[in-house]
Each structure stands twice: as C-alpha cells, then as structure tokens.
Design an enzyme around this catalytic site. Structure first.
Site, mmCIF file in Angstrom:
data_model
loop_
_atom_site.group_PDB
_atom_site.id
_atom_site.type_symbol
_atom_site.label_atom_id
_atom_site.label_comp_id
_atom_site.label_asym_id
_atom_site.label_seq_id
_atom_site.Cartn_x
_atom_site.Cartn_y
_atom_site.Cartn_z
ATOM 1 N N TRP A 97 -24.629 38.602 2.141
ATOM 2 C CA TRP A 97 -24.329 39.861 1.463
ATOM 3 C C TRP A 97 -23.142 40.550 2.103
ATOM 4 O O TRP A 97 -22.875 40.373 3.296
ATOM 5 C CB TRP A 97 -25.529 40.810 1.540
ATOM 6 N N HIS A 114 -26.476 44.417 3.148
ATOM 7 C CA HIS A 114 -27.122 44.403 4.465
ATOM 8 C C HIS A 114 -27.637 45.781 4.871
ATOM 9 O O HIS A 114 -28.738 45.908 5.423
ATOM 10 C CB HIS A 114 -26.149 43.869 5.527
ATOM 11 N N ASP A 121 -21.696 40.181 11.083
ATOM 12 C CA ASP A 121 -20.480 39.833 10.340
ATOM 13 C C ASP A 121 -19.232 40.273 11.093
ATOM 14 O O ASP A 121 -18.185 39.638 10.990
ATOM 15 C CB ASP A 121 -20.489 40.493 8.951
ATOM 16 N N ARG A 156 -18.399 37.475 13.759
ATOM 17 C CA ARG A 156 -18.352 36.032 13.481
ATOM 18 C C ARG A 156 -16.946 35.450 13.459
ATOM 19 O O ARG A 156 -16.767 34.255 13.645
ATOM 20 C CB ARG A 156 -19.113 35.668 12.206
ATOM 21 N N HIS A 187 -25.270 32.100 9.403
ATOM 22 C CA HIS A 187 -25.505 33.002 8.267
ATOM 23 C C HIS A 187 -26.030 32.287 7.022
ATOM 24 O O HIS A 187 -26.312 32.947 6.021
ATOM 25 C CB HIS A 187 -24.213 33.732 7.896
ATOM 26 N N HIS A 201 -29.856 41.040 10.482
ATOM 27 C CA HIS A 201 -28.826 40.535 9.565
ATOM 28 C C HIS A 201 -29.254 39.251 8.843
ATOM 29 O O HIS A 201 -29.061 39.114 7.630
ATOM 30 C CB HIS A 201 -27.536 40.281 10.354
ATOM 31 N N ASP A 257 -29.347 37.774 4.929
ATOM 32 C CA ASP A 257 -28.541 36.674 4.369
ATOM 33 C C ASP A 257 -29.378 35.574 3.721
ATOM 34 O O ASP A 257 -28.969 34.995 2.720
ATOM 35 C CB ASP A 257 -27.639 36.055 5.450
ATOM 36 N N HIS A 265 -26.243 31.768 0.008
ATOM 37 C CA HIS A 265 -26.325 31.455 1.436
ATOM 38 C C HIS A 265 -27.315 30.315 1.684
ATOM 39 O O HIS A 265 -27.524 29.906 2.831
ATOM 40 C CB HIS A 265 -26.699 32.692 2.256
ATOM 41 N N HIS A 279 -18.891 33.258 -4.451
ATOM 42 C CA HIS A 279 -19.687 33.768 -3.330
ATOM 43 C C HIS A 279 -19.529 35.285 -3.204
ATOM 44 O O HIS A 279 -20.508 36.016 -3.036
ATOM 45 C CB HIS A 279 -19.276 33.066 -2.028
ATOM 46 N N ASP A 289 -22.234 38.205 -3.203
ATOM 47 C CA ASP A 289 -22.360 39.032 -1.989
ATOM 48 C C ASP A 289 -22.197 40.514 -2.301
ATOM 49 O O ASP A 289 -22.912 41.340 -1.733
ATOM 50 C CB ASP A 289 -21.250 38.658 -0.990
HETATM 51 N N1 DCM Z 1 -20.860 30.797 3.651
HETATM 52 C C1 DCM Z 1 -21.983 30.220 3.094
HETATM 53 N N2 DCM Z 1 -22.112 28.875 3.081
HETATM 54 C C2 DCM Z 1 -21.153 28.093 3.607
HETATM 55 C C3 DCM Z 1 -20.002 28.657 4.164
HETATM 56 C C4 DCM Z 1 -19.874 30.033 4.161
HETATM 57 O O1 DCM Z 1 -22.858 30.938 2.619
HETATM 58 N N3 DCM Z 1 -21.321 26.781 3.596
HETATM 59 C C5 DCM Z 1 -20.707 32.258 3.617
HETATM 60 C C6 DCM Z 1 -20.479 32.908 4.946
HETATM 61 C C7 DCM Z 1 -19.591 34.074 4.578
HETATM 62 C C8 DCM Z 1 -18.833 33.633 3.377
HETATM 63 O O2 DCM Z 1 -19.582 32.536 2.826
HETATM 64 O O3 DCM Z 1 -20.388 35.138 4.130
HETATM 65 C C9 DCM Z 1 -17.417 33.250 3.720
HETATM 66 O O4 DCM Z 1 -17.478 32.336 4.775
HETATM 67 P P1 DCM Z 1 -16.212 31.918 5.631
HETATM 68 O O5 DCM Z 1 -15.593 33.216 6.038
HETATM 69 O O6 DCM Z 1 -16.792 31.147 6.754
HETATM 70 O O7 DCM Z 1 -15.384 31.134 4.698
HETATM 71 N N1 DCM Z 2 -16.502 40.591 7.187
HETATM 72 C C1 DCM Z 2 -16.269 41.238 8.382
HETATM 73 N N2 DCM Z 2 -15.207 40.887 9.157
HETATM 74 C C2 DCM Z 2 -14.376 39.936 8.738
HETATM 75 C C3 DCM Z 2 -14.587 39.269 7.514
HETATM 76 C C4 DCM Z 2 -15.672 39.630 6.758
HETATM 77 O O1 DCM Z 2 -17.042 42.128 8.737
HETATM 78 N N3 DCM Z 2 -13.309 39.623 9.490
HETATM 79 C C5 DCM Z 2 -17.679 40.972 6.432
HETATM 80 C C6 DCM Z 2 -17.329 41.686 5.154
HETATM 81 C C7 DCM Z 2 -17.927 40.812 4.070
HETATM 82 C C8 DCM Z 2 -18.919 39.936 4.810
HETATM 83 O O2 DCM Z 2 -18.359 39.798 6.115
HETATM 84 O O3 DCM Z 2 -18.570 41.627 3.113
HETATM 85 C C9 DCM Z 2 -19.117 38.589 4.189
HETATM 86 O O4 DCM Z 2 -19.877 37.857 5.123
HETATM 87 P P1 DCM Z 2 -21.170 37.002 4.683
HETATM 88 O O5 DCM Z 2 -20.884 36.504 3.328
HETATM 89 O O6 DCM Z 2 -21.372 36.091 5.829
HETATM 90 O O7 DCM Z 2 -22.335 37.972 4.607
HETATM 91 ZN ZN ZN Z 3 -23.787 37.264 7.096
HETATM 92 ZN ZN ZN Z 4 -22.019 35.875 2.021
#
Ligand code: DCM
Ligand code: DCM
Ligand code: ZN
Ligand code: ZN
Ligand code: DCM
Length: 271
Positions: A1, A6, A45, A48, A60, A116, A120, A126, A149, A153
């Site tokens: 999300w 979240h 987030d 990461r 996640h 968190h 997710d 996810h 995605h 989210d």
């Molecule tokens: N993500 C996911 N499944 C994956 C790879 C990434 O659910 N196999 C999620 C994690 C982040 C978003 O997608 O919320 C973007 O991931 P990234 O920034 O690693 O590309």
């Molecule tokens: N995000 C963050 N910092 C970053 C990139 C993304 O805090 N540099 C956050 C904002 C997005 C969320 O991560 O809404 C997506 O992550 P996921 O899909 O893993 O929940």
């Molecule tokens: Zn997350």
């Molecule tokens: Zn996500």
C-alpha cells in the site's frame, strides 16, 4: 500500500487494541499519543531504498507463482525467496517482539516492521509474481499512464476517499473512523469474528499464509479477471475501479482488525 493505506490500517488497529496493548506498544514505540501506530506505519517504506535498509526490500511481498485467472494460490516453500518474503518477515519480527532479552531498539524496529507488513500482505499485488506484483504492467488512470501496482497501492483508495491528497494523516484518520464503524456496527459485523479465527501467535507462518492466500485469491477475481494480458493499456478508473474499491475497503479493514488482534496477543504474552 501507499502511505494512505498503511496509516489507515494503523488507525483502525488503534481503535480495536485492548488498553493494555496500547500502553505496551506506546512504550515499545516511545510515543504516548493516539498516533503511536499510525506514526510508524510507513517507516519500513522510508528505509527500503536506503543503503542500510536494503536488506528489507524483499520483505514487503511474496511472489506467488500462480497463473491468474485460472489458478491462484500461495505456497510458502515455493514462493518465499531465500532472502525472505513478507511471510517469513512477519515470523521473524513477531518472534523478536516476543524476545524480552533483545535490546529495546530491536523490539522497537520489530514493531515497526510488523505494523507495516501486516498491511502489505493484505494488498493482493503484494502476493503475486506476475510482472513483479504488477509493477511491469502499464495501465491508464484518468487518462494518465501508471503501473498496475501503483493503482492498487494508492490510486483506487485515493479516488474512493477524495479530499485533499496532501492531508494524508487527516484522510487516513477519516477513512479509519468509517471502517471502524463498519466493523463495530455496520457491514462487517457478521464477518469480523472470522477474520481473527485461528490466529496462532506460536505459528506466524501458518497464520499469515491464511492472510496471503485470501489476498492472492483477489488477484484471480478482481486484479486480473480476464488475465494479465487483457489489462495492459486499459483505463481502470471506471468499471474496473467500481469492482476493485470494495475489495480494497475490505482488505484495509481486515488488515487493521487483524493487526489489533496480533498486537493484543503479543502484549498479553509479554505482560
Ligand atoms: N513489489 C511487489 N512485488 C515484487 C516487487 C515489488 O509487491 N515482486 C512492490 C514493492 C513496492 C513496489 O512493488 O511497493 C515497487 O517496488 P520496487 O520499488 O522494488 O520496484
Ligand atoms: N516510498 C518511500 N520512499 C521511496 C519510494 C517509495 O517512502 N523512496 C513509499 C511511497 C509509496 C510506497 O513506498 O507509496 C510504495 O511501497 P510499497 O508498494 O512497498 O508499499
Ligand atoms: Zn511496503
Ligand atoms: Zn506496494
Ligand atoms: N533505526 C535504525 N537505523 C537508523 C534509523 C533508525 O536502526 N538509521 C531504528 C533503530 C530504532 C528506531 O529506528 O529501533 C529508532 O527510530 P526513532 O528514533 O525514529 O524512534
């Protein structure tokens, strides 16, 4: 999300935890306000993509190697990568929260991860391998290009809620208040007991695999009802949105209610 999801999940959980749980986690999180859960809900987030936080980037999600829409299903042994996934992470950080020998900063960090990741695991994409949880699928949203995605989210929830998008905590609080009413005395009353049926603090993998399989089933029914190829390039803010919105509401409500129950079990054990 995204942040909205979240933070909403955390506020819903704050509305259902027992008094003892609130006091316990306000201590662990060193925050005596009503925002003690919401304030850390997006912390995982924020780290990461940092150098020191990279170890947690795969925590996640879990990449279910299914075949939507014909077949959905998650298998822990098949789908959890060697360096971890959301299910193994919930196990790991829950057990850290239960370890009274650990330094307080370790339990603080574990609490922030659990808050968190319970969120997710309730986002269907996810719990899906196709195109890295839909990140590689381009779609349209109100005429602009997004990836699928991101639509699940953030975009769908933001459209449902309206309001000023910059006021994330206000919007999340408002959404959480509505969902809390629905759980306490509205459309979720009849099913809420089933959401926390069979929660096993001593088996976080079995417990969170139930959550994962529920989320993943929506990949077949609502994310890719006609398969992944059919959705690429489609405008999703119309009919697709109308069908997805109730699923997102339900998953966010469930995540918050389950997070409260999970934190209750932990606080009871530690008290
Ligand atoms: N993500 C996911 N499944 C994956 C790879 C990434 O659910 N196999 C999620 C994690 C982040 C978003 O997608 O919320 C973007 O991931 P990234 O920034 O690693 O590309
Ligand atoms: N995000 C963050 N910092 C970053 C990139 C993304 O805090 N540099 C956050 C904002 C997005 C969320 O991560 O809404 C997506 O992550 P996921 O899909 O893993 O929940
Ligand atoms: Zn997350
Ligand atoms: Zn996500
Ligand atoms: N934390 C960490 N490394 C950082 C920043 C934070 O390990 N670079 C963890 C350690 C504590 C918690 O975050 O568990 C402290 O966060 P805060 O001071 O924001 O409460």
């Amino acid at each position: 999300w995204g942040s909205l999801g979240h933070i909403t999940i955390a506020y819903v959980a704050s509305n259902f935890v027992k008094q003892n749980t609130e006091t316990y986690f306000q201590g662990v999180l060193r925050n005596d306000t009503e925002h003690y859960l919401a304030g850390v809900a997006t912390w995982a987030d924020s780290i990461r993509y940092t150098k020191w936080g990279r170890f947690s980037k795969n925590f996640h999600f879990i990449d279910a190697k299914d075949d939507p829409p014909a077949y959905c299903g998650v298998d822990f042994a098949r789908d959890c990568k060697d360096d971890g996934c959301v299910v193994s992470s919930l196990q790991n950080y829950t057990s850290q929260l239960l370890d009274s020998e650990l330094w307080p900063w370790r339990r603080n960090q574990a609490a922030k991860f659990v808050i968190h990741f319970v969120g997710d695991i309730h986002q269907p994409l996810h719990v899906e391998n196709v195109a890295q949880g839909g990140n590689g699928i381009h779609v349209n949203w109100e005429g602009h290009e997004f990836n699928l995605h991101h639509v699940w989210d953030s975009s769908i929830a933001e459209k449902m809620l309206g309001g000023n998008r910059r006021k994330i905590y206000d919007n999340a609080f408002r959404w959480a208040t509505g969902l809390t009413d629905e759980i306490k005395s509205g459309k979720y009353v009849a099913e809420r007991a089933s959401w926390i049926d069979g929660l096993l603090l001593d088996d976080p993998i079995a417990t969170s695999m139930v959550w994962a399989n529920e989320s993943n089933a929506y990949v077949c029914s609502h994310v890719f009802p006609e398969g992944p190829a059919a959705i690429a390039g489609q405008e999703l803010a119309g009919e697709y949105f109308e069908k997805a919105a109730p699923v997102i509401e339900l998953q966010v409500a469930k995540a918050g209610y389950r997070l409260a129950a999970w934190l209750d079990l932990i606080a009871d054990r530690m008290s």
